[in-house]
Design a protein around this motif. Structure first.
Motif, PDB file in Angstrom:
ATOM      1  N   ASP A 126       0.869  -1.173   0.000  1.00 17.11           N
ATOM      2  CA  ASP A 126       0.000   0.000   0.000  1.00 17.11           C
ATOM      3  C   ASP A 126       0.907   1.225   0.000  1.00 17.11           C
ATOM      4  N   GLU A 127       1.057   1.827  -1.173  1.00 16.69           N
ATOM      5  CA  GLU A 127       1.962   2.975  -1.330  1.00 16.69           C
ATOM      6  C   GLU A 127       1.580   4.122  -0.405  1.00 16.69           C
ATOM      7  N   ALA A 128       0.273   4.360  -0.263  1.00 19.37           N
ATOM      8  CA  ALA A 128      -0.208   5.505   0.531  1.00 19.37           C
ATOM      9  C   ALA A 128       0.207   5.393   1.998  1.00 19.37           C
ATOM     10  N   SER A 129       0.021   4.199   2.576  1.00 19.26           N
ATOM     11  CA  SER A 129       0.327   4.030   4.004  1.00 19.26           C
ATOM     12  C   SER A 129       1.757   3.567   4.242  1.00 19.26           C
ATOM     13  N   GLY A 130       2.427   3.108   3.182  1.00 18.64           N
ATOM     14  CA  GLY A 130       3.788   2.591   3.332  1.00 18.64           C
ATOM     15  C   GLY A 130       3.814   1.232   4.006  1.00 18.64           C
ATOM     16  N   ARG A 131       2.663   0.542   4.007  1.00 21.59           N
ATOM     17  CA  ARG A 131       2.604  -0.773   4.648  1.00 21.59           C
ATOM     18  C   ARG A 131       2.573  -1.882   3.613  1.00 21.59           C
TER      19      ARG A 131
END
Length: 141
Positions: A126-131
């Motif tokens: 998940d690019e947005a959360s960095g997870r």
């Protein structure tokens, strides 16, 4: 059974693995799998969480690993989430078991076990959360 789900968050330390594997085994039995299948799920989860601790976090113990278990009529889903270095599905190269026995090397065997013991193994970022997430799915027959 309604779609139950729950979470467990552990420090990124291998000493907590027995909690995780125990939970995976019990969850498998609750989901309706037999002892042999539950043991395989437990091993796959052990491999996945160990990979996160050793490879995604490079053995650094101050991070967290989150497990989310989801029970549906069709399957037990185990989502392993972390914010360490991820692996993409296209980077996942499974060793050929026959070749592996002839030429053992470090790494790759855990992924092979995970893919053999589970019905699906997915890696997502998940690019947005960095997870990053490893999703292990075991179908209930």
């Amino acid at each position: 059974m309604d779609h139950a789900q729950f979470k467990l968050v552990i420090p990124s330390q291998t000493r907590y693995l027995n909690l995780v594997t125990g939970l995976a085994k019990r969850a498998s039995l609750v989901a309706g799998l037999d002892d042999a299948a539950a043991a395989k799920v437990s091993i796959a989860v052990d491999e996945a969480v160990t990979n996160v601790i050793l490879h995604a976090y490079h053995g650094e113990g101050e991070h967290t690993v989150e497990l989310e278990l989801r029970f549906t009529e069709q399957a037990l889903e185990i989502h392993i989430l972390h914010s360490g270095q991820g692996i993409r599905s296209d980077q996942m190269v499974l060793p050929d078991p026959k070749e592996y026995i002839k030429h053992p090397r470090k790494g790759g065997l855990g992924l092979l076990l995970m893919s053999r013991f589970m019905d699906e193994v997915q890696f997502k970022a998940d690019e947005a959360s960095g997870r990053n997430e490893c999703c292990l799915i075991k179908k209930i027959s």
